[in-house]
Design an enzyme around this catalytic site. Sequence first.
Site, mmCIF file in Angstrom:
data_model
loop_
_atom_site.group_PDB
_atom_site.id
_atom_site.type_symbol
_atom_site.label_atom_id
_atom_site.label_comp_id
_atom_site.label_asym_id
_atom_site.label_seq_id
_atom_site.Cartn_x
_atom_site.Cartn_y
_atom_site.Cartn_z
ATOM 1 N N LYS A 267 23.568 55.217 82.520
ATOM 2 C CA LYS A 267 22.211 55.758 82.339
ATOM 3 C C LYS A 267 21.268 55.128 83.364
ATOM 4 O O LYS A 267 21.094 53.915 83.396
ATOM 5 C CB LYS A 267 21.720 55.463 80.913
ATOM 6 N N ASP A 272 11.260 54.446 81.413
ATOM 7 C CA ASP A 272 11.220 55.269 80.204
ATOM 8 C C ASP A 272 9.924 55.016 79.444
ATOM 9 O O ASP A 272 9.804 54.045 78.700
ATOM 10 C CB ASP A 272 12.430 54.936 79.316
ATOM 11 N N LYS A 279 5.912 55.858 74.002
ATOM 12 C CA LYS A 279 6.204 54.573 73.365
ATOM 13 C C LYS A 279 4.913 53.776 73.189
ATOM 14 O O LYS A 279 3.954 53.982 73.940
ATOM 15 C CB LYS A 279 7.131 53.752 74.279
ATOM 16 N N ARG A 353 20.418 60.294 76.054
ATOM 17 C CA ARG A 353 21.551 61.141 75.669
ATOM 18 C C ARG A 353 21.484 62.500 76.379
ATOM 19 O O ARG A 353 22.511 63.136 76.605
ATOM 20 C CB ARG A 353 21.611 61.290 74.146
HETATM 21 N N1 BES Z 1 15.628 53.366 76.307
HETATM 22 C C1 BES Z 1 15.411 53.535 74.921
HETATM 23 C C2 BES Z 1 16.225 52.584 74.059
HETATM 24 C C3 BES Z 1 15.896 51.116 74.189
HETATM 25 C C4 BES Z 1 15.000 50.536 73.329
HETATM 26 C C5 BES Z 1 16.526 50.340 75.136
HETATM 27 C C6 BES Z 1 14.714 49.175 73.450
HETATM 28 C C7 BES Z 1 16.245 48.987 75.251
HETATM 29 C C8 BES Z 1 15.332 48.411 74.399
HETATM 30 C C9 BES Z 1 15.789 54.963 74.518
HETATM 31 O O1 BES Z 1 15.561 55.934 75.476
HETATM 32 C C10 BES Z 1 14.944 55.320 73.342
HETATM 33 O O2 BES Z 1 13.769 55.387 73.500
HETATM 34 N N2 BES Z 1 15.586 55.538 72.200
HETATM 35 C C11 BES Z 1 14.895 55.887 71.019
HETATM 36 C C12 BES Z 1 15.653 56.991 70.330
HETATM 37 C C13 BES Z 1 14.938 57.598 69.153
HETATM 38 C C14 BES Z 1 13.711 58.337 69.622
HETATM 39 C C15 BES Z 1 15.901 58.517 68.449
HETATM 40 C C16 BES Z 1 14.829 54.653 70.135
HETATM 41 O O3 BES Z 1 15.798 53.894 70.106
HETATM 42 O O4 BES Z 1 13.800 54.420 69.518
HETATM 43 ZN ZN ZN Z 2 15.598 55.320 77.403
HETATM 44 MN MN MN Z 3 13.595 56.701 75.422
#
Ligand code: BES
Ligand code: ZN
Ligand code: MN
Length: 503
Positions: A267, A272, A279, A353
């Site tokens: 990835k 992000d 976020k 994903r």
């Molecule tokens: N890149 C993040 C996941 C992440 C969070 C990596 C903290 C490292 C540290 C990913 O893209 C994400 O935002 N995932 C979401 C998914 C949810 C919206 C289903 C998450 O984990 O909150």
């Molecule tokens: Zn992410």
């Molecule tokens: Mn994300």
Amino acid sequence: MEVKVISGDITKVKVDAAIVNLFEGVEHPGGATRAVDQALGGTISRLIGEGEIKGKLSEVTLIHTMGKMEPERVVVAGLGKQDKLTYDSIRGVMAATCRFLRKVGAKRVATVVHGAGAGGLDVEKAVQALTEGTILGLYTFRKHVTKEPEHGEIEELLIVEWDESKVPSLESSVRRGRVLAESTNFARDMINEPANYMTPSDMAEVAREVAADGGLEFNVLEREEMGKLEMGALLGVAQGSKQPPKLIVMGYRGGDPEASPLGLIGKGLTFDSGGISIKPSEGMDEMKGDMAGGAAVIAAMRAIAELRPRINVTGIVPATENLSGGAALKPGDVLKAMNGKTIEVVNTDAEGRLILADAICYARKLGLAPLIDVATLTGACRIALGDICTGALGNDQELVDRVIKSGEQVGEKIWQLPMYEEYKEQNKSEVADIKNTGGRYGGTITAAQFLAEFSEGTPWVHLDIAGPSFINKEQSYLIKGATGVAVRTLVNVALVLAGEQPE
Ligand code: BES
Ligand code: ZN
Ligand code: MN
């Protein structure tokens, strides 16, 4: 830093510091420690007797030799309890000791091979581990700091082995250790780099240089080609940013030309923000590291190109930003991935994903098998496993076991999570074939179930590195910030599959 193997007596090498060791609870040291103790007139024994040296794991005791032997200083490094010694503890001991020696200004350092005597470890593996621990433990990222550093760097490490006949085989252990550690540091550099210095285009340029240096096949798919291939999921994530997305492809050919290459997919979210499902601002800066999986794949390809195992390996990195520009993806939008499956985007922050879906389809189109993807995919994995270990999920138990074992060999902890069919229910959509989030419960598993829809019948393992990719305080040979996790595991998997590393 240069690492060399020499044969001889550690009390006779002209260095700024010589490292010997002591197990916890040993009152009368043997081997090289004993030789050094004798040359120092019993100083080490006396300090043990007085309780100043205990031999606890990663304890460091500095003794000035005052002309009693060639090395200016001696360091007694604690190895902990003898029955608990592992190769990973040797990495940690070298990291702690060399960080200490760097602070006192040592430039040339010699060490004995820890654990190879009374510890009963294999001398070649111990040499590899101590090389890795030293290079990983001395890592710093100061590229954007203009202030002078407080310390210099250790320039040379001499590994002193009694038996001259062992030197050539130990030199290849040093080489393997050095390639693994330097490649991990290479990944750390990419990940620590701020997002304005590591855009998808920058990532593609780094990969291009790695490919040119290592003689790898190289290709980058641009937006237009992604369109032709109908990579709607990757393009959907990219549409909110001005930075053009890149799909980076690197090929190493060391095996039978007929054999299908191992596929490594990482990835490459260079930033992000969450997109429209934005976020919270606190901690968002950490999301410059959301390309850690992609960096691990590029760095693993770098190492594989240097080690040249007899296997074919292709690395694929979908790279993009996830921003909320005027053209951004919106919650509720429907995308179509390369394999024709439609996806309802419930949350634009579940973007990893989406880009992996198209990358996995593309890997299958290239005929890659088995597949291993590495991604900072879910906060849920960090909640479940903390920053200590990586989560593994897959559709082929034998492959999952191999990856976990390969990680163990290099000191990277991986823990499997289940893929029960029942979890698929949470990903069901009423407006498309699947939706991109399955809710809060079991978030790592539903994310993997989503990916499984795209790996289909190809043997595949997913590594969720959201926890261990980034740490907030130093842990042994891992430095605060990016850890470069998964690089050593991926390389080791390639070596194991090539039959060049026993399982
Ligand atoms: N890149 C993040 C996941 C992440 C969070 C990596 C903290 C490292 C540290 C990913 O893209 C994400 O935002 N995932 C979401 C998914 C949810 C919206 C289903 C998450 O984990 O909150
Ligand atoms: Zn992410
Ligand atoms: Mn994300």
